[in-house]
Motif scaffolding. Structure first.
Motif: not given
Length: 141
Positions: A19-25, A94-99, A134-137
């Motif tokens: 995920x870090x690599x994908x974000x930093x592409x 990065x903190x929410x997209x993957x989550x 609920x968490x996703x909301x």
């Protein structure tokens, strides 16, 4: 106990780096050009690890044992990685997209397990799925 959790540790560590690599592409590079380098690297590493770990050193024999699932897995991995690159390009953190993606995946796989593989579903799993929704909301507000 370690035999149960070492694959989870590898998945979590690899997914973190992934995920870090994908974000930093770099946004200047076309995602599929970047993925071409990714898969060239993955192919070389897979072949090297095959020869290191396999007793049968005939890779062609092993490939012939495969079926359609290897091709579909390849297609799904390209789609997955393309999607992750764009998750970050369209602005997800990065903190929410993957989550959000992984919680959604977990809920879908729970349904797939029940309806396609006839797995049992418990009250706790249903409650967990509701809490995930609920968490996703809450996370996406």
């Amino acid at each position: 106990m370690i035999n149960l959790f070492w694959p989870i540790i590898i998945v979590v560590a690899a997914n973190t780096i992934y995920n870090i690599s994908a974000k930093l592409t770099p946004s200047e590079v076309h995602p599929l050009a970047s993925l071409s380098i990714t898969y060239f690297t993955a192919a070389l590493l897979s072949i090297l690890l095959f020869f290191i770990t396999s007793e049968n050193k005939n890779v062609i024999t092993e490939i012939q044992k495969s079926n359609w699932t290897a091709v579909v897995l390849g297609l799904s991995i390209v789609a997955l990685e393309f999607g992750y690159i764009y998750i970050y390009r369209v602005g997800w953190n990065v903190s929410t997209g993957s989550l959000v993606a992984n919680i959604s995946l977990a809920c879908v796989l729970l349904i797939v397990g029940v309806f396609i593989y006839k797995e049992n579903i418990s009250f706790h799993q249903i409650l967990g799925m509701v809490l995930c929704a609920v968490g996703l909301l809450l996370v996406t507000k």
